[in-house]
Design a protein around this motif. Sequence first.
Motif, PDB file in Angstrom:
ATOM      1  N   GLU A   1       0.876   3.916  10.835  1.00 11.94           N
ATOM      2  CA  GLU A   1      -0.204   4.056   9.854  1.00 11.94           C
ATOM      3  C   GLU A   1      -1.060   5.292  10.087  1.00 11.94           C
ATOM      4  O   GLU A   1      -1.445   5.979   9.155  1.00 11.94           O
ATOM      5  CB  GLU A   1      -1.134   2.835   9.926  1.00 11.94           C
TER       6      GLU A   1
ATOM      7  N   TYR B   1      -0.723   8.804   8.390  1.00 12.62           N
ATOM      8  CA  TYR B   1      -0.954   8.951   6.946  1.00 12.62           C
ATOM      9  C   TYR B   1      -2.454   9.071   6.697  1.00 12.62           C
ATOM     10  O   TYR B   1      -3.226   8.242   7.144  1.00 12.62           O
ATOM     11  CB  TYR B   1      -0.361   7.756   6.186  1.00 12.62           C
TER      12      TYR B   1
ATOM     13  N   TRP C   1      -4.653   6.697   1.432  1.00 12.65           N
ATOM     14  CA  TRP C   1      -4.123   5.372   1.132  1.00 12.65           C
ATOM     15  C   TRP C   1      -4.560   4.897  -0.238  1.00 12.65           C
ATOM     16  O   TRP C   1      -5.665   5.222  -0.695  1.00 12.65           O
ATOM     17  CB  TRP C   1      -4.625   4.370   2.168  1.00 12.65           C
TER      18      TRP C   1
ATOM     19  N   ALA D   1       0.874   5.422   0.758  1.00 14.23           N
ATOM     20  CA  ALA D   1       0.149   6.299   1.663  1.00 14.23           C
ATOM     21  C   ALA D   1       0.777   7.681   1.645  1.00 14.23           C
ATOM     22  O   ALA D   1       1.980   7.823   1.402  1.00 14.23           O
ATOM     23  CB  ALA D   1       0.169   5.730   3.077  1.00 14.23           C
TER      24      ALA D   1
ATOM     25  N   TYR E   1       0.830  -1.193   0.000  1.00 19.33           N
ATOM     26  CA  TYR E   1       0.000   0.000   0.000  1.00 19.33           C
ATOM     27  C   TYR E   1       0.870   1.251   0.000  1.00 19.33           C
ATOM     28  O   TYR E   1       1.833   1.337   0.769  1.00 19.33           O
ATOM     29  CB  TYR E   1      -0.869   0.058   1.258  1.00 19.33           C
TER      30      TYR E   1
END
Length: 124
Positions: A108, A111, A114, A96, A94
């Motif tokens: 995570e 961010y 995505w 981001a 992924y």
Amino acid sequence: QVQLVESGGGSVQAGGSLRVSCVVAAYSSSSYCMGWFRQAPGKGREWVGYIHSAGGSSYTNSVVGRFAISLDDSRNTLYLQMNSLKPEDTGMYYCAAGPRNGGCSTIEGRYNFWGQGIQVTVSS
């Protein structure tokens, strides 16, 4: 509306290379972090690396010397070049994007935007 769209995943044998791309649309901030994360089957999502608006980058230890992140501003495209791939690199990857508030993060939640994820499979 900000959109991140990955492409370029696939299957490769161990020792091979792949490049994953992420087109970043409508992200207008001049101070940013662009990161790559991955999720192996049955595991949580983990940080792979990031690049920031001042040009610096950082990587998780397991990919140092094998993976490289770059950003083509003219094409609004983020790249993840993966060399010397190992079976343990298999997973959904992924991209981001988020603000660079005092520095980029491996977390995570820092961010905001995505991509949908793209599969990378490395066979032994």
